[in-house]
Structures are given as C-alpha cells and as structure tokens.
Scaffold this active site. Structure first.
Site, PDB file in Angstrom:
ATOM      1  N   LYS A 199       4.498  -1.567   2.333  1.00 57.93           N
ATOM      2  CA  LYS A 199       4.560  -2.172   1.002  1.00 57.93           C
ATOM      3  C   LYS A 199       4.931  -3.657   1.096  1.00 57.93           C
ATOM      4  O   LYS A 199       5.425  -4.125   2.116  1.00 57.93           O
ATOM      5  CB  LYS A 199       5.585  -1.435   0.137  1.00 57.93           C
ATOM      6  CG  LYS A 199       5.235   0.035  -0.084  1.00 57.93           C
ATOM      7  CD  LYS A 199       3.945   0.207  -0.855  1.00 57.93           C
ATOM      8  CE  LYS A 199       3.724   1.605  -1.359  1.00 57.93           C
ATOM      9  NZ  LYS A 199       2.620   2.321  -0.701  1.00 57.93           N
TER      10      LYS A 199
HETATM   11  C1  LIG Z   1       0.964   3.839  -6.319  1.00 58.10           C
HETATM   12  C2  LIG Z   1       2.029   4.525  -5.524  1.00 58.10           C
HETATM   13  N1  LIG Z   1       2.941   5.282  -6.155  1.00 58.10           N
HETATM   14  C3  LIG Z   1       3.927   5.910  -5.500  1.00 58.10           C
HETATM   15  C4  LIG Z   1       4.048   5.798  -4.124  1.00 58.10           C
HETATM   16  C5  LIG Z   1       5.114   6.577  -3.446  1.00 58.10           C
HETATM   17  O1  LIG Z   1       5.952   5.825  -2.633  1.00 58.10           O
HETATM   18  P1  LIG Z   1       6.650   6.498  -1.358  1.00 58.10           P
HETATM   19  O2  LIG Z   1       5.614   6.617  -0.293  1.00 58.10           O
HETATM   20  O3  LIG Z   1       7.754   5.548  -1.020  1.00 58.10           O
HETATM   21  O4  LIG Z   1       7.169   7.828  -1.798  1.00 58.10           O
HETATM   22  C6  LIG Z   1       3.133   5.007  -3.412  1.00 58.10           C
HETATM   23  C7  LIG Z   1       3.214   4.817  -1.952  1.00 58.10           C
HETATM   24  O5  LIG Z   1       2.877   5.629  -1.157  1.00 58.10           O
HETATM   25  C8  LIG Z   1       2.088   4.371  -4.127  1.00 58.10           C
HETATM   26  O6  LIG Z   1       1.184   3.620  -3.490  1.00 58.10           O
END
Ligand SMILES: Cc1ncc(COP(=O)(O)O)c(C=O)c1O
Length: 391
Positions: A199
């Site tokens: 990210k």
């Molecule tokens: C649009 C979106 N929402 C939610 C997430 C969830 O984040 P995480 O992987 O930290 O749980 C991600 C990343 O994978 C994402 O790209």
C-alpha cells in the site's frame, strides 16, 4: 506469424518490477533496524506509546480526530461496521469492482453487500446509482477509493444524509488522496485504511487503522479491537482481537512523514505513462477528475487487447497485474448473492480490459519510459483489429 511476447523484440535490459520495497529498505536500513531494536528493548510490544503516537499522527494526517490501530484493512472496515451496529438484516451498498476484503468485511458482520456499478473512466462507484439502490434495510454506503483516486464524496454524502444512512470509506488504496481539499477518511463516519506492505503507506507486515471524528465511534472501535474490554479483563460487549503491534506502528510512524513526497514520485511516474501513452493504440488512460488528487497506488489502463499486451510486456521483462480479473459477484464464493451475468455491465467489462502498470515510488523514470516504449511497440507491431470503443 510473429510471436507475441518474444523477448527478442525487446531490449535485453533488467526486468521492470511491478512493485518492490527493497530499494527503500536498503536506503533506510539502519534507521529501520535501530527502530526494531528500540521497540524490542522497550519492554512493551502491544498497544503501547508507539501505537498511540502513530494513531495520533495518522489521524491528523487524514484530517480526522481519532485513529484506532488494528491488524488489517479488512478489520478496519469490519470493526467500523460493528461500531455502527451494522449486522444481520442490514444492507451495505458498495461496488463489486474492488478487492475481495471490502465485501468479506461486510459479510463478516452478517450484513449483505448490495452492489452498484462503477464509472468506466474513473473505475469508481457511480454515485448517481446509489439513491435508487437504497432500501428500508440500507444502513451504510461503503465507497472504495480504488487505485488511489477518491470517489465523488459530496453527492454521496448528500444522499446518505437525506436517506439517513452511514458512510464508511474504504481507503485501503488511497492514504493521502485528496478530494476537494479534504483527505480521504475524513468524510465518512469512519475511514478504513490498510498498511499491507504494497500500500502507499505500507508496513513490514499486516496492519490497518480506522479513523473517525466521532468520540462515540472512537470509544466503540477501541473496545471492539480488544475483546470488547475498556480494560481490566471485563468485556462490556462481545469483541475481537485486532491490534496493531508496537513494531508495525513504530515503522509506519517512521515512514509517514515521507508519504506526501512518495506520492509526488508516484505522480511523476504517472505523468510519464500519461504523456507517453496518450492516443496509443486503443488505450484508455485513467481519468483523473479535476477536483481530486489521485495518488496512484495503481496506474491502470484499459485496452481491448489486454491479455495480448500483458503477455507481450511479460516477454519484455515487464511485470503487470490485473486488479481485478474477476468481479466479486462472479466469484464462486459470492455467487450466493444472486447477481447474474450482465447485472453490473461496466464492472464486468472493466475486468476484461484493465491492466495495471508497474508503480512504486522507487520505479525509475527510465524504467517507466521502457514500459511506455514497449507498449508503443506492441501497438506498432500488432495493428488494431478494429476494437476501439471503450464505452
Ligand atoms: C480496496 C481494499 N479494501 C480492503 C483491503 C484490505 O486490506 P488488508 O489486506 O490490510 O486487510 C484492501 C487490501 O488488500 C483493498 O485493496
């Protein structure tokens, strides 16, 4: 017939990675390792001063009041919905053109996701479709600031206010992005962020944060991430274990001051792509609305010849990705939601055409230039088959 993806057509230069953090790590290695040592030697590994400091700094960065560090972006969304008492029987309006966790987090509460289609040129929630989707069960709208560009928040907030529903922003891909002068995460009841390593603000493992301006939600979020406790081995309500640890918080806090500068570097790479790819083949470039600041988590183009182009670039040593190849309502895991083929036509079409190009702050201008050159040579050598309309 000329073989597509033949490395011989391209120069024999080093591969272009889609994403990489190793240059950044090498540059900051000593400071990072010193921080690791400092945290390990501090005697406090969970929910200590470093988490508190990072929560304060990140919430301020977003233009919000409170931050609650959690263990992932998925949990930030899940806990935001739980803090708003959203669960079985409720509907949450979102998009199918997103990463699975957006929808997984809604389902984890027991609520039902309801999808609206997206705009073809920005890839974002078509906010003009939201009001007609609101029912008596709708409790929340969950816009996704996909690829790093904010959704059109003002009309969305207006519908939400009029219809009495909450707004939770999925900011996982968009830390730092600006819409009409405000950072994402500062518009809805809660903004949910991911610090997954790829990210724009990435840690060295999993992490996330929910930011809010509301004192009541701040309190609920803190409680819910810690077994429903306010402290003292006593649950006030059913809760969870979702904590950001001291180490990730310290490392993220170290990286935060560089975020705006890194976003500028992403924009410079995007400018090379946009300058070099305008009018090439049947490519449609990502549209950036003038009232927003795209921070280019991803630079995603569209072409009717996506798979051929992807193979060709792979042959040139250039990594690309498809974000995302299958809309969520078509996935086996979510067919029970009952969406038919054709129910979200723009989302479905995008899945066939989108291609994300290499993008990270340390990508060299020369590497971005090579990506442009390879794409131009693909379209020079493989003339159009007449597919030009992107609708
Ligand atoms: C649009 C979106 N929402 C939610 C997430 C969830 O984040 P995480 O992987 O930290 O749980 C991600 C990343 O994978 C994402 O790209």
């Amino acid at each position: 017939m000329k073989k597509i993806g033949n490395r011989g057509e391209c120069s024999d230069q080093a591969p272009v990675r889609y994403w990489d953090y190793l240059d950044d790590y090498r540059r900051n290695r000593e400071e990072i390792l010193a921080l690791v040592d400092e945290v390990f030697a501090s005697g406090r590994l969970i929910l200590g001063s470093r988490v508190a400091a990072f929560e304060e700094h990140f919430a301020a960065f977003c233009g919000s009041r409170f931050g609650v560090g959690v263990n992932s972006g998925t949990d930030a969304i899940f806990l935001a919905l739980k803090a708003l008492d959203i669960g079985p029987g409720a509907e949450v309006i979102t998009v199918a053109n997103t990463a699975v966790p957006t929808v997984a987090a809604i389902r984890a509460t027991g609520a039902m996701p309801v999808f609206v289609d997206v705009e073809a040129d920005t890839f974002l929630m078509d906010v003009t479709r939201v009001e007609e989707t609101v029912t008596s069960r709708t409790r929340c709208v969950l816009p996704v600031h996909l690829y790093g560009q904010p959704v059109d928040m003002e009309p969305l907030l207006d519908v939400a206010r009029r219809r009495g529903v909450e707004v939770v922003e999925d900011c996982a891909q968009a830390a730092g992005a600006v819409y009409r002068g405000g950072r994402v995460g500062s518009f809805g009841a809660v903004g949910a962020f991911s610090f997954y390593p790829t990210k724009v603000l990435g840690g060295f493992g999993d992490g996330g944060m929910a930011v809010t301006k509301r004192e009541d939600l701040h309190h609920r979020l803190r409680r819910l991430r810690f077994y429903g406790m306010d402290g003292g081995y006593y649950s006030e309500e059913e809760g969870y274990n979702s904590r950001l640890d001291e180490l990730q918080a310290a490392l993220l806090d170290f990286r935060l001051p560089a975020l705006d500068e890194e976003i500028t570097r992403r924009k410079n790479i995007a400018a090379i792509y946009t300058g070099g790819l305008e009018g090439v083949g049947d490519i449609a470039l990502p549209l950036v609305q003038s009232d927003r600041n795209h921070q280019y988590y991803l630079y995603t183009i569209r072409t009717g010849r996506r798979d051929e182009l992807k193979n060709y670039l792979e042959g040139c040593g250039i990594e690309t990705r498809i974000n995302y190849p299958t809309p969520i309502h078509h996935m086996r895991g979510y067919r029970f939601l009952g969406y038919r083929q054709g129910s979200l036509p723009v989302t479905e079409r995008l899945a066939e055409e989108i291609l994300s190009l290499p993008m990270y702050p340390d990508l060299l201008a020369e590497e971005a230039g090579r990506v442009v050159e390879a794409i131009r040579s693909f379209f020079r050598n493989q003339p159009l088959s007449g597919k030009k309309d992107h609708g």
